[in-house]
Scaffold this motif. Sequence first.
Motif, short mmCIF file in Angstrom:
data_model
loop_
_atom_site.label_atom_id
_atom_site.label_comp_id
_atom_site.label_asym_id
_atom_site.label_seq_id
_atom_site.Cartn_x
_atom_site.Cartn_y
_atom_site.Cartn_z
N GLN A 1 3.34 -1.85 3.36
CA GLN A 1 2.97 -0.58 2.75
C GLN A 1 4.13 0.03 1.96
O GLN A 1 3.94 0.57 0.88
N ARG B 1 0.67 8.11 1.39
CA ARG B 1 -0.12 7.44 2.44
C ARG B 1 0.80 6.99 3.58
O ARG B 1 0.48 7.19 4.76
N LYS C 1 2.11 9.98 5.60
CA LYS C 1 1.04 10.55 6.43
C LYS C 1 0.75 9.66 7.65
O LYS C 1 0.54 10.17 8.76
#
Length: 266
Positions: free
Chosen positions: A75, A97, A100
Motif C-alpha cells: 500500500q 487510505r 486511515k
Amino acid sequence: MQKKLSLVAATVVLLGLSACSLLPEKVDETKGWSATKLYSEATDELEGGHYERAIQLFEKLESSYPFGTYAQQAQMEIAYAYYKAQDQAQALAAVERFIKLHPNHANVDYMYYLRGLINFNDQIGFLNFIYEQDPTERDPKATREAFSAFKQLVDKFPNSKYTPDSIDRMKYLINAMASYEVHVARYYYRRGAYLASVNRAMGAVNDYRDSPAIEEALFIMIRGYDKLGMSELRDDTMRVFKQNYPKSAFLDEGVKAERHWWKLWN
C-alpha cells in the motif's frame, strides 16, 4: 432476398463467435507467485521507472495476500509509485487510505511526509508561473496543503527522520506564500487599488513575519498609505521599515530608487 441477407448476417455472427473462441485466453503470469516474488518483481518495476506495471503488481500482492506483512508495504509502495508517476490525485488517495487504515503503523510518518512531497511538487509548478500570469487567477492551495502536511508530521512525529527536511521545506513554503501575497499586493498597487494593496501587504506582514518578502511588503504599505493620503500611518510604517531594514535598497533616494522600483515591479 431478405431471407438471404438474414442468413448471411447469421453466418457472419457465427463465424465471429468461432473466431473469438479460437483466441487464446489471456494468461495471468503472476498466478501462483508467492508474496515474496510479487514484491520483488514489483520493486524491480518501480526502480526501473515502470510505474504502471509496478502498481499493478503491488495491487496484485495486496489482493492476493491481504493479511501478510507485505500487504501494508504494498500500500505504501502504491502511493509512492503514483507520486513518481506524477498522478497527484491517485497518490494522495493512496496516502490518505494508508493513514486511515494504519494510523499506528511504524512507518506512518513517511506517509505524512509523502503527502507533503506530493503537494510540494505541485506547488513548484505554481511558483514557476506565478510571475507570468495575473496573480489573482492563481490560488496557492497546494502550497498551503503542503505546509499543513509537513506541519502535521513535525507536530506528530518530532523525532522522525523526515522531520528536519520537513522543517526546511516549511521555511521555503512560508517564503513562497509570503512572496505570493506580496506579488498580489504589488499587482493591486500597479493598478491603483491602493487600499487592496495595503491590506494584502499587511496580511503578509502579520502572517509571515520571518520571511524576506516582508521587506517589500512594508515598502508597499508605505507607498500605499502615501497614495491614500494617510501620512501618519505612512510615517509609522516607515519608522518600522528603517528600524528593521536600515540598508534596504528601497530607501534609495530619487532617480535611483525609481529605477529600482521599476525593475522590481515590471
